[in-house]
Write an enzyme that holds these catalytic residues in place. Structure first.
Site, PDB file in Angstrom:
ATOM      1  N   HIS A 130     -87.567  12.341  63.858  1.00 34.08           N
ATOM      2  CA  HIS A 130     -87.406  13.076  62.591  1.00 34.08           C
ATOM      3  C   HIS A 130     -85.935  13.319  62.258  1.00 34.08           C
ATOM      4  O   HIS A 130     -85.609  13.623  61.120  1.00 34.08           O
ATOM      5  CB  HIS A 130     -88.161  14.415  62.651  1.00 34.08           C
ATOM      6  CG  HIS A 130     -87.687  15.352  63.700  1.00 34.08           C
ATOM      7  ND1 HIS A 130     -88.085  15.249  65.029  1.00 34.08           N
ATOM      8  CD2 HIS A 130     -86.835  16.401  63.643  1.00 34.08           C
ATOM      9  CE1 HIS A 130     -87.513  16.212  65.727  1.00 34.08           C
ATOM     10  NE2 HIS A 130     -86.745  16.923  64.918  1.00 34.08           N
ATOM     11  N   GLU A 156     -84.969  23.180  62.465  1.00 38.09           N
ATOM     12  CA  GLU A 156     -83.774  23.028  63.290  1.00 38.09           C
ATOM     13  C   GLU A 156     -82.509  23.462  62.551  1.00 38.09           C
ATOM     14  O   GLU A 156     -81.411  23.334  63.074  1.00 38.09           O
ATOM     15  CB  GLU A 156     -83.643  21.578  63.766  1.00 38.09           C
ATOM     16  CG  GLU A 156     -84.758  21.176  64.713  1.00 38.09           C
ATOM     17  CD  GLU A 156     -84.610  19.761  65.235  1.00 38.09           C
ATOM     18  OE1 GLU A 156     -83.570  19.103  64.976  1.00 38.09           O
ATOM     19  OE2 GLU A 156     -85.539  19.300  65.930  1.00 38.09           O
TER      20      GLU A 156
END
Length: 173
Positions: A130, A156
């Site tokens: 990703h 994140e």
């Protein structure tokens, strides 16, 4: 003997597979639906084999873990395995382009091949496919779907504010 379990996460159900020693797969809902009937036929549901993987994934989703430490065994070609090894070097919260991975492999014309290898990653999230985006900075294909890729990157801290969990996004649509 193949083993499997299913865990719930903020991005829907995740199917984990193992050969009894190594984690061999982590599939998101759409991929899991396609392979689960075969896995159920050939394998055995055994959540105890996945305690460490589940604990680390839960810590990742709680933003308490940034790097996984699990025994992995991803089946693929030598080229795919090289790409997947490079994916594990992308730091949490950062992104790279397919082109930059091809260049790191000393194969600057292999951008498409890198994209195909990235798309065949059998252990998503832990092997962080990703974190790979287009050279123009835009999100491109993702086996789990672009909303999940966007969610993981936002989780994140890469793409601004965290969007709602996938379940909430799907239910409100």
């Amino acid at each position: 003997m193949n083993h499997y379990t299913v865990m719930e996460s903020p991005i829907d159900s995740l199917l984990l597979t193992s050969d009894g020693e190594y984690l061999t797969g982590l599939y998101m809902e759409t991929e899991a639906a396609a392979c689960l009937p075969q896995i159920r036929k050939e394998g055995r549901r055994d959540p105890s084999l996945f305690r460490d993987a589940i604990a680390q994934l839960n810590a990742y989703f709680a933003k308490e873990l940034h790097r996984f430490d699990l025994p992995l065994k991803a089946s693929g070609t030598p080229f795919q395995k090289t790409v997947w090894d490079l994916l594990t070097t992308i730091p949490y919260g950062e992104t790279v382009s397919y082109k930059s991975i091809a260049e790191r492999m000393h194969a600057p014309n292999a951008t498409r091949a890198v994209g195909l290898a990235n798309g065949r990653n059998p252990i998503s999230i832990i092997i962080p496919c990703h974190r790979v985006i287009g050279a123009n900075g835009k999100l491109t294909g993702y086996g789990g779907g672009l909303p999940r890729k966007q969610w993981l990157l936002a989780h994140e801290g890469r793409q601004g504010t965290l969007v709602a969990p996938i379940r909430a996004v799907r239910q409100s649509a």
